[in-house]
Design an enzyme around this catalytic site. Structure first.
Site, mmCIF file in Angstrom:
data_model
loop_
_atom_site.group_PDB
_atom_site.id
_atom_site.type_symbol
_atom_site.label_atom_id
_atom_site.label_comp_id
_atom_site.label_asym_id
_atom_site.label_seq_id
_atom_site.Cartn_x
_atom_site.Cartn_y
_atom_site.Cartn_z
ATOM 1 N N ARG A 1 -2.491 6.548 -0.334
ATOM 2 C CA ARG A 1 -3.012 6.520 1.026
ATOM 3 C C ARG A 1 -2.426 7.587 1.934
ATOM 4 O O ARG A 1 -3.137 8.473 2.373
ATOM 5 C CB ARG A 1 -2.833 5.125 1.644
ATOM 6 C CG ARG A 1 -3.656 4.059 0.949
ATOM 7 C CD ARG A 1 -3.293 2.671 1.423
ATOM 8 N NE ARG A 1 -3.635 2.470 2.829
ATOM 9 C CZ ARG A 1 -4.790 1.990 3.255
ATOM 10 N NH1 ARG A 1 -5.737 1.682 2.396
ATOM 11 N NH2 ARG A 1 -5.015 1.822 4.538
ATOM 12 N N ARG B 1 -5.860 12.082 -6.807
ATOM 13 C CA ARG B 1 -7.049 11.246 -6.714
ATOM 14 C C ARG B 1 -8.307 12.033 -6.375
ATOM 15 O O ARG B 1 -9.421 11.476 -6.409
ATOM 16 C CB ARG B 1 -6.856 10.196 -5.604
ATOM 17 C CG ARG B 1 -6.250 8.872 -5.966
ATOM 18 C CD ARG B 1 -7.161 7.885 -6.691
ATOM 19 N NE ARG B 1 -8.525 7.857 -6.249
ATOM 20 C CZ ARG B 1 -8.974 7.162 -5.191
ATOM 21 N NH1 ARG B 1 -8.155 6.447 -4.466
ATOM 22 N NH2 ARG B 1 -10.252 7.184 -4.880
ATOM 23 N N ARG C 1 0.816 -1.217 0.000
ATOM 24 C CA ARG C 1 0.000 0.000 0.000
ATOM 25 C C ARG C 1 0.849 1.266 0.000
ATOM 26 O O ARG C 1 0.408 2.315 0.474
ATOM 27 C CB ARG C 1 -0.969 0.025 1.188
ATOM 28 C CG ARG C 1 -2.014 -1.085 1.145
ATOM 29 C CD ARG C 1 -2.924 -1.015 2.360
ATOM 30 N NE ARG C 1 -3.936 -2.056 2.334
ATOM 31 C CZ ARG C 1 -4.644 -2.436 3.386
ATOM 32 N NH1 ARG C 1 -4.433 -1.863 4.553
ATOM 33 N NH2 ARG C 1 -5.553 -3.375 3.280
ATOM 34 N N TYR D 1 -15.125 -11.998 -0.657
ATOM 35 C CA TYR D 1 -15.879 -10.793 -1.012
ATOM 36 C C TYR D 1 -17.120 -11.150 -1.819
ATOM 37 O O TYR D 1 -18.211 -10.604 -1.597
ATOM 38 C CB TYR D 1 -15.007 -9.833 -1.816
ATOM 39 C CG TYR D 1 -14.055 -9.018 -0.979
ATOM 40 C CD1 TYR D 1 -14.520 -8.099 -0.043
ATOM 41 C CD2 TYR D 1 -12.674 -9.155 -1.115
ATOM 42 C CE1 TYR D 1 -13.653 -7.344 0.730
ATOM 43 C CE2 TYR D 1 -11.792 -8.399 -0.356
ATOM 44 C CZ TYR D 1 -12.280 -7.505 0.569
ATOM 45 O OH TYR D 1 -11.425 -6.764 1.334
ATOM 46 N N ASP E 1 -6.504 -2.474 -7.480
ATOM 47 C CA ASP E 1 -7.254 -3.070 -6.371
ATOM 48 C C ASP E 1 -7.539 -4.512 -6.739
ATOM 49 O O ASP E 1 -7.678 -4.844 -7.926
ATOM 50 C CB ASP E 1 -8.567 -2.322 -6.124
ATOM 51 C CG ASP E 1 -9.240 -2.775 -4.837
ATOM 52 O OD1 ASP E 1 -8.969 -2.175 -3.784
ATOM 53 O OD2 ASP E 1 -10.019 -3.751 -4.886
#
Length: 355
Positions: free
Chosen positions: A42, A51, A38, A162, A87
């Site tokens: 972030r 973003r 990551r 998921y 992702d």
């Protein structure tokens, strides 16, 4: 042919000789290589700026934006490898699964998979479905030069969790219920996801990725017997599918201390270790013939510089006898982390391990 033994023909010499790939191949390195899960975004203000106003999945489908975000931590932190910005649900979205990434929640699936008929949502993935990945990696390899690019994908179990739960889950009750109640449907689901994941990784490798990481974020929820019987065959299928490319294959999960040996058996060249198991003990569990990646507790980065260095020294000392070591956090960078602390950490590891 394994990248642990011989150069892959498509890899530039400068990339092949990088500290990161040498460590993955368990060869002598000039210093312990560092990258962070990551790391692409972030915590970086430059990431938040580019973003701004762009939904997560859309940002993963803009090649120029993907390239910029992937490069940002390399420029700022001087890490030894870039990790492709994407992702794990991108390939599912690309084949038409009705899902979205909700801010503060995570991936949410509109029609969870609970029956055999629901498998129809999962068609094969073609390179054309993810054309933006090929284009973005082309942009990146032109900019990165000798810095390797790591491609990645979600492992079949985590993708299945998921899809079955319909979103993030603490207990994975629907997932485990399906796995135990209808083992054939479960096996078919994971096998189909293994095909999709393999195709997604192949696209990244063929576009120029120098290594790949399979994220099995939720597999730590399983007991070893369940992992071996119900998950390991699908993960092994993914690793087998990309073995001929000769690029290092990394396997990582969270809370997987009891699964480390099995995760190595699944076929990875490098086994990622979270912060719960010291690297010397992890090496014992994984066994010989594998490099290890990890494993500073991410929360340590919120402590003083002196404390960060002391805890980092503990990780490096535990890794001293390893055949190959890639320094990483025991999980991902947190959004509230100080980027300067990450830069200092990279510099400290490089200084302490310079040979």
């Amino acid at each position: 042919m394994s990248a642990n033994h011989s150069p892959a023909g498509h890899q530039p010499t400068a990339t092949y000789e990088s500290a990161f790939l040498k460590a993955c191949r368990r060869e002598p390195v000039p210093h312990t290589p560092v990258w962070f899960m990551r790391q692409a975004g972030r915590s970086l203000p430059e990431y938040l700026k580019v973003r701004e106003g762009i939904p997560m999945l859309e940002s993963c489908m803009r090649p120029e934006l993907v390239a910029e975000i992937t490069l940002q931590p390399v420029r700022r932190h001087h890490v030894d490898a870039a990790i492709y910005f994407s992702d794990i649900v991108v390939p599912l979205k690309a084949i038409g699964v009705d899902l979205d990434i909700k801010p503060g929640v995570g991936p949410v699936v509109q029609n969870p998979i609970r029956t055999r008929a629901d498998l129809a949502q999962l068609r094969d993935l073609s390179p054309e479905d993810v054309w933006y990945v090929t284009e973005a990696i082309g942009l990146l390899t032109a900019e990165l030069g000798g810095t390797p690019l790591i491609g990645f994908a979600g492992a079949p179990f985590t993708l299945a969790s998921y899809l079955v739960e319909g979103g993030p889950s603490k207990n994975h009750e629907h997932t485990k219920a399906l796995m135990y109640s209808d083992p054939q449907l479960w096996a078919d689901l994971l096998d189909r996801l293994a095909e999709i994941t393999s195709a997604f990784l192949k696209v990244q490798i063929e576009a120029g990725a120098s290594a790949v990481q399979l994220f099995d974020s939720w597999v730590g929820a399983l007991a070893p017997a369940d992992y071996r019987r119900s998950v390991m065959p699908a993960s092994a299928k993914v690793f087998d599918a990309v073995a001929s490319y000769g690029v290092p294959r990394i396997h990582f999960g969270v809370g997987t201390g009891e699964l480390l040996g099995l995760m190595g058996e699944a076929g990875a060249d490098v086994v990622g270790v979270d912060w719960r198991v010291p690297l010397d003990e992890a090496a014992r569990r994984v066994g010989p013939g594998k490099a290890l990646q990890g494993n500073l507790d991410p929360a340590v980065l919120f402590a003083s510089t002196e404390a960060v260095e002391a805890k980092t020294r503990e990780v490096l000392d535990a890794a001293a006898g390893l055949e190959g070591h890639v320094f990483n956090l025991g999980h991902g960078v947190m959004p509230s982390m100080d980027p300067d602390a990450l830069s200092r950490l990279v510099e400290y590891v490089h200084q302490q391990t310079a040979r």
